[in-house]
Design a protein around this motif. Structure first.
Motif, PDB file in Angstrom:
ATOM      1  N   ILE A  19      -6.225 -29.837  -1.114  1.00  0.00           N
ATOM      2  CA  ILE A  19      -6.709 -30.604  -2.255  1.00  0.00           C
ATOM      3  C   ILE A  19      -7.654 -29.732  -3.090  1.00  0.00           C
ATOM      4  CG2 ILE A  19      -7.958 -32.678  -2.972  1.00  0.00           C
ATOM      5  CD1 ILE A  19      -7.253 -33.876  -0.230  1.00  0.00           C
ATOM      6  N   ASN A  20      -7.426 -29.713  -4.395  1.00  0.00           N
ATOM      7  CA  ASN A  20      -8.327 -29.011  -5.298  1.00  0.00           C
ATOM      8  C   ASN A  20      -9.717 -29.629  -5.181  1.00  0.00           C
ATOM      9  OD1 ASN A  20      -9.537 -27.592  -7.409  1.00  0.00           O
ATOM     10  ND2 ASN A  20      -7.726 -27.722  -8.713  1.00  0.00           N
ATOM     11  N   PHE A  21     -10.720 -28.808  -4.958  1.00  0.00           N
ATOM     12  CA  PHE A  21     -12.060 -29.309  -4.616  1.00  0.00           C
ATOM     13  C   PHE A  21     -12.647 -30.215  -5.692  1.00  0.00           C
ATOM     14  CE2 PHE A  21     -13.196 -26.114  -7.549  1.00  0.00           C
ATOM     15  CZ  PHE A  21     -14.542 -26.195  -7.856  1.00  0.00           C
ATOM     16  N   ALA A  39      -1.904 -33.601  10.659  1.00  0.00           N
ATOM     17  CA  ALA A  39      -2.000 -32.687   9.526  1.00  0.00           C
ATOM     18  C   ALA A  39      -3.436 -32.238   9.297  1.00  0.00           C
ATOM     19  CB  ALA A  39      -1.474 -33.363   8.257  1.00  0.00           C
ATOM     20  N   ASP A  40      -3.574 -31.013   8.828  1.00  0.00           N
ATOM     21  CA  ASP A  40      -4.870 -30.487   8.441  1.00  0.00           C
ATOM     22  C   ASP A  40      -5.139 -30.864   6.978  1.00  0.00           C
ATOM     23  OD1 ASP A  40      -5.149 -29.142  10.934  1.00  0.00           O
ATOM     24  OD2 ASP A  40      -3.825 -27.569  10.192  1.00  0.00           O
ATOM     25  N   VAL A  41      -6.341 -31.341   6.686  1.00  0.00           N
ATOM     26  CA  VAL A  41      -6.744 -31.668   5.320  1.00  0.00           C
ATOM     27  C   VAL A  41      -7.794 -30.647   4.896  1.00  0.00           C
ATOM     28  CG1 VAL A  41      -7.745 -33.388   3.786  1.00  0.00           C
ATOM     29  CG2 VAL A  41      -6.263 -34.111   5.674  1.00  0.00           C
ATOM     30  N   ASN A  42      -7.530 -29.939   3.796  1.00  0.00           N
ATOM     31  CA  ASN A  42      -8.389 -28.848   3.364  1.00  0.00           C
ATOM     32  C   ASN A  42      -8.726 -28.978   1.881  1.00  0.00           C
ATOM     33  OD1 ASN A  42      -7.889 -26.902   5.868  1.00  0.00           O
ATOM     34  ND2 ASN A  42      -5.901 -27.666   5.214  1.00  0.00           N
ATOM     35  N   TYR A  43      -9.979 -28.712   1.531  1.00  0.00           N
ATOM     36  CA  TYR A  43     -10.401 -28.646   0.135  1.00  0.00           C
ATOM     37  C   TYR A  43     -10.553 -27.185  -0.258  1.00  0.00           C
ATOM     38  CZ  TYR A  43     -11.336 -33.648  -0.002  1.00  0.00           C
ATOM     39  OH  TYR A  43     -11.190 -35.011   0.023  1.00  0.00           O
ATOM     40  N   LEU A  44      -9.964 -26.808  -1.407  1.00  0.00           N
ATOM     41  CA  LEU A  44     -10.037 -25.433  -1.896  1.00  0.00           C
ATOM     42  C   LEU A  44     -10.343 -25.433  -3.383  1.00  0.00           C
ATOM     43  CD1 LEU A  44      -7.004 -23.423  -0.421  1.00  0.00           C
ATOM     44  CD2 LEU A  44      -9.398 -23.282   0.248  1.00  0.00           C
ATOM     45  N   ASN A  45     -10.944 -24.357  -3.831  1.00  0.00           N
ATOM     46  CA  ASN A  45     -11.101 -24.114  -5.258  1.00  0.00           C
ATOM     47  C   ASN A  45      -9.816 -23.472  -5.765  1.00  0.00           C
ATOM     48  OD1 ASN A  45     -11.746 -23.360  -7.839  1.00  0.00           O
ATOM     49  ND2 ASN A  45     -13.554 -22.143  -7.289  1.00  0.00           N
ATOM     50  N   GLY A  47      -9.079 -22.644  -8.589  1.00  0.00           N
ATOM     51  CA  GLY A  47      -9.328 -21.665  -9.642  1.00  0.00           C
ATOM     52  C   GLY A  47      -9.659 -20.286  -9.106  1.00  0.00           C
ATOM     53  N   ASN A  48      -9.821 -20.172  -7.778  1.00  0.00           N
ATOM     54  CA  ASN A  48     -10.135 -18.880  -7.167  1.00  0.00           C
ATOM     55  C   ASN A  48      -8.877 -18.322  -6.502  1.00  0.00           C
ATOM     56  OD1 ASN A  48     -11.077 -16.685  -5.761  1.00  0.00           O
ATOM     57  ND2 ASN A  48     -12.768 -17.763  -4.762  1.00  0.00           N
ATOM     58  N   PRO A  49      -8.260 -17.285  -7.073  1.00  0.00           N
ATOM     59  CA  PRO A  49      -7.005 -16.763  -6.512  1.00  0.00           C
ATOM     60  C   PRO A  49      -7.151 -16.223  -5.089  1.00  0.00           C
ATOM     61  CG  PRO A  49      -7.865 -15.314  -8.245  1.00  0.00           C
ATOM     62  CD  PRO A  49      -8.675 -16.559  -8.286  1.00  0.00           C
ATOM     63  N   LYS A  50      -8.380 -15.907  -4.665  1.00  0.00           N
ATOM     64  CA  LYS A  50      -8.584 -15.410  -3.301  1.00  0.00           C
ATOM     65  C   LYS A  50      -8.257 -16.473  -2.255  1.00  0.00           C
ATOM     66  CE  LYS A  50     -12.070 -11.916  -4.420  1.00  0.00           C
ATOM     67  NZ  LYS A  50     -13.459 -11.436  -4.163  1.00  0.00           N
ATOM     68  N   ASN A  51      -8.319 -17.758  -2.647  1.00  0.00           N
ATOM     69  CA  ASN A  51      -8.038 -18.829  -1.699  1.00  0.00           C
ATOM     70  C   ASN A  51      -6.561 -18.932  -1.348  1.00  0.00           C
ATOM     71  OD1 ASN A  51     -10.639 -19.760  -1.177  1.00  0.00           O
ATOM     72  ND2 ASN A  51     -10.680 -20.969  -3.063  1.00  0.00           N
ATOM     73  N   LEU A  52      -5.716 -18.243  -2.114  1.00  0.00           N
ATOM     74  CA  LEU A  52      -4.302 -18.179  -1.779  1.00  0.00           C
ATOM     75  C   LEU A  52      -4.101 -17.659  -0.358  1.00  0.00           C
ATOM     76  CD1 LEU A  52      -1.392 -18.400  -3.103  1.00  0.00           C
ATOM     77  CD2 LEU A  52      -1.602 -15.960  -3.556  1.00  0.00           C
ATOM     78  N   LYS A  53      -4.926 -16.698   0.020  1.00  0.00           N
ATOM     79  CA  LYS A  53      -4.817 -16.092   1.349  1.00  0.00           C
ATOM     80  C   LYS A  53      -5.068 -17.112   2.453  1.00  0.00           C
ATOM     81  CE  LYS A  53      -6.595 -12.232   4.106  1.00  0.00           C
ATOM     82  NZ  LYS A  53      -7.551 -11.087   4.136  1.00  0.00           N
ATOM     83  N   VAL A  70       3.706 -19.010   2.101  1.00  0.00           N
ATOM     84  CA  VAL A  70       4.287 -20.268   1.637  1.00  0.00           C
ATOM     85  C   VAL A  70       4.048 -20.472   0.146  1.00  0.00           C
ATOM     86  CG1 VAL A  70       4.304 -21.502   3.827  1.00  0.00           C
ATOM     87  CG2 VAL A  70       2.228 -21.485   2.443  1.00  0.00           C
ATOM     88  N   VAL A  71       3.003 -19.863  -0.385  1.00  0.00           N
ATOM     89  CA  VAL A  71       2.745 -19.920  -1.823  1.00  0.00           C
ATOM     90  C   VAL A  71       2.392 -18.520  -2.312  1.00  0.00           C
ATOM     91  CG1 VAL A  71       2.032 -22.338  -1.976  1.00  0.00           C
ATOM     92  CG2 VAL A  71       0.358 -20.613  -1.336  1.00  0.00           C
ATOM     93  N   ASP A  72       2.839 -18.186  -3.525  1.00  0.00           N
ATOM     94  CA  ASP A  72       2.513 -16.878  -4.084  1.00  0.00           C
ATOM     95  C   ASP A  72       1.540 -16.967  -5.243  1.00  0.00           C
ATOM     96  OD1 ASP A  72       4.132 -17.972  -6.009  1.00  0.00           O
ATOM     97  OD2 ASP A  72       5.775 -16.551  -5.749  1.00  0.00           O
ATOM     98  N   THR A  73       1.200 -18.182  -5.646  1.00  0.00           N
ATOM     99  CA  THR A  73       0.204 -18.376  -6.688  1.00  0.00           C
ATOM    100  C   THR A  73      -0.388 -19.777  -6.591  1.00  0.00           C
ATOM    101  OG1 THR A  73      -0.191 -18.245  -9.083  1.00  0.00           O
ATOM    102  CG2 THR A  73       1.872 -19.250  -8.369  1.00  0.00           C
ATOM    103  N   ILE A  74      -1.616 -19.941  -7.054  1.00  0.00           N
ATOM    104  CA  ILE A  74      -2.263 -21.249  -7.141  1.00  0.00           C
ATOM    105  C   ILE A  74      -2.559 -21.521  -8.613  1.00  0.00           C
ATOM    106  CG2 ILE A  74      -4.274 -22.634  -6.538  1.00  0.00           C
ATOM    107  CD1 ILE A  74      -4.595 -21.098  -4.016  1.00  0.00           C
ATOM    108  N   ILE A  75      -2.158 -22.691  -9.078  1.00  0.00           N
ATOM    109  CA  ILE A  75      -2.404 -23.075 -10.469  1.00  0.00           C
ATOM    110  C   ILE A  75      -3.705 -23.882 -10.518  1.00  0.00           C
ATOM    111  CG2 ILE A  75      -1.515 -24.349 -12.452  1.00  0.00           C
ATOM    112  CD1 ILE A  75       1.305 -23.818 -11.348  1.00  0.00           C
ATOM    113  N   PRO A  76      -4.710 -23.414 -11.286  1.00  0.00           N
ATOM    114  CA  PRO A  76      -6.038 -24.075 -11.279  1.00  0.00           C
ATOM    115  C   PRO A  76      -6.002 -25.551 -11.632  1.00  0.00           C
ATOM    116  CG  PRO A  76      -6.168 -21.929 -12.346  1.00  0.00           C
ATOM    117  CD  PRO A  76      -4.701 -22.195 -12.106  1.00  0.00           C
ATOM    118  N   THR A  77      -5.001 -25.975 -12.431  1.00  0.00           N
ATOM    119  CA  THR A  77      -4.957 -27.384 -12.849  1.00  0.00           C
ATOM    120  C   THR A  77      -4.205 -28.271 -11.850  1.00  0.00           C
ATOM    121  OG1 THR A  77      -2.981 -26.871 -14.180  1.00  0.00           O
ATOM    122  CG2 THR A  77      -5.123 -26.814 -15.292  1.00  0.00           C
ATOM    123  N   ASP A  78      -3.584 -27.683 -10.831  1.00  0.00           N
ATOM    124  CA  ASP A  78      -2.891 -28.490  -9.825  1.00  0.00           C
ATOM    125  C   ASP A  78      -3.895 -29.337  -9.042  1.00  0.00           C
ATOM    126  OD1 ASP A  78      -0.390 -27.670 -10.503  1.00  0.00           O
ATOM    127  OD2 ASP A  78      -0.145 -26.247  -8.856  1.00  0.00           O
TER     128      ASP A  78
END
Length: 289
Positions: A19-21, A39-45, A47-53, A70-78
């Motif tokens: 979930i976007n923080f 399931a694991d529930v996680n909050y991430l920013n 907008g920070n591409p480092k969180n892709l890792k 599983v993902v190669d990019t994160i879209i900040p507005t998702d």
């Protein structure tokens, strides 16, 4: 429970919600997701591409290193991602005393012939049913809690038609008619990696339980699902310990050769759950993928 029901079978069904923080999701709903879907529930920013890792590292850890991304990019507005991983390795669970590797020739739906990695399975017992249109093999795995069922059509163009008409009741009916066989088997030593995006299926696809996904929303909290990713890895024999290697698969006893496209299904006997389905239609570049 199914992840640990038979340690000879390496099975992992991993689920996570990212979930976007910037978005709030009630603790009660998080608890329900963890309880009902493991399931694991996680909050991430986002907008920070480092969180892709962090997402990809979670996938790698849950699949013994087999699914690294599983993902190669994160879209900040998702808003959020659902990720499901399915890992299945039966290389240490085949019920045969001898497993001999070597090349086999595989015939595709288009009439092409590929040489690919193969396995000669000797000195084992399984069930076999010969239909006028196909052959069914039902192979117990590990301690017998899981079964691998293979359906091999006689005609090369019949595979997709068989899939369209397939349902669990029909397969069970065929398995019930199968009889015990100790005939040697020769089949591709295959490994399958796949990815499916499931968001487009939301109007037709529901998750049972307290939080039902309908048209991209958790209705009680209106959390929009930006993407739903399923990735899977299935391995039959590539990593088996003590596997014998021969330059050529030779056999003096009668053997059933699986050299054309087939469907495979893995069942768990106690629950009757289908935990994995797939088809092998063509090797990738002559490899075992």
């Amino acid at each position: 429970m199914l992840n640990y029901v038979d340690l000879d079978v390496r099975f992992e069904n991993g689920n996570s919600l990212w979930i976007n923080f910037q978005n709030e999701f009630s603790p009660q709903s998080s608890d329900q997701i963890m309880a009902y879907y493991d399931a694991d529930v996680n909050y991430l920013n986002f907008g920070n591409p480092k969180n892709l890792k962090k997402i990809n590292q979670w996938a790698e850890n849950r699949t013994f290193g087999k699914i690294e991304q599983v993902v190669d990019t994160i879209i900040p507005t998702d808003k959020s991602y659902i990720i499901n991983l399915l890992y299945f390795d039966i290389s240490k669970a085949l019920p045969f005393e001898k497993v001999i590797s070597g090349p086999v020739v595989f015939n595709t739906l288009d009439g092409d012939r590929f040489e690919c990695a193969g396995l000669n399975l000797k000195e084992g017992v399984y069930k076999k049913y010969v239909h006028e249109d196909f052959v069914l093999l039902d192979i117990p795995l590990g301690k017998g809690q899981f079964n691998l069922t293979m359906m091999i059509p006689d005609k090369f163009d019949a595979l997709n038609k068989m899939i369209e008409n397939l349902n669990p009741e029909i397969v069970k009916e065929y398995i019930d008619q199968a009889t015990e066989s100790d005939e040697d088997l020769i089949l591709p030593d295959f490994e399958i990696n796949s990815e499916i995006r499931l968001k487009d299926l939301f109007p037709k696809f529901g998750l049972t339980g307290p939080l039902q996904v309908i048209e991209g929303y958790y209705p009680t909290h209106n959390l929009f699902i930006s993407d739903f990713i399923h990735k899977s890895h299935f391995n039959i024999g590539k990593e088996a310990d003590g596997i014998q290697t021969e330059l050529e698969l030779t056999f003096t006893d009668p053997a059933y050769l699986v050299d054309k496209p087939f469907i495979f299904i893995v069942w768990e006997k106690y629950t009757g759950a289908i935990v994995f389905t797939g088809k092998l239609a063509e090797p990738v570049n002559g490899s075992s993928e």
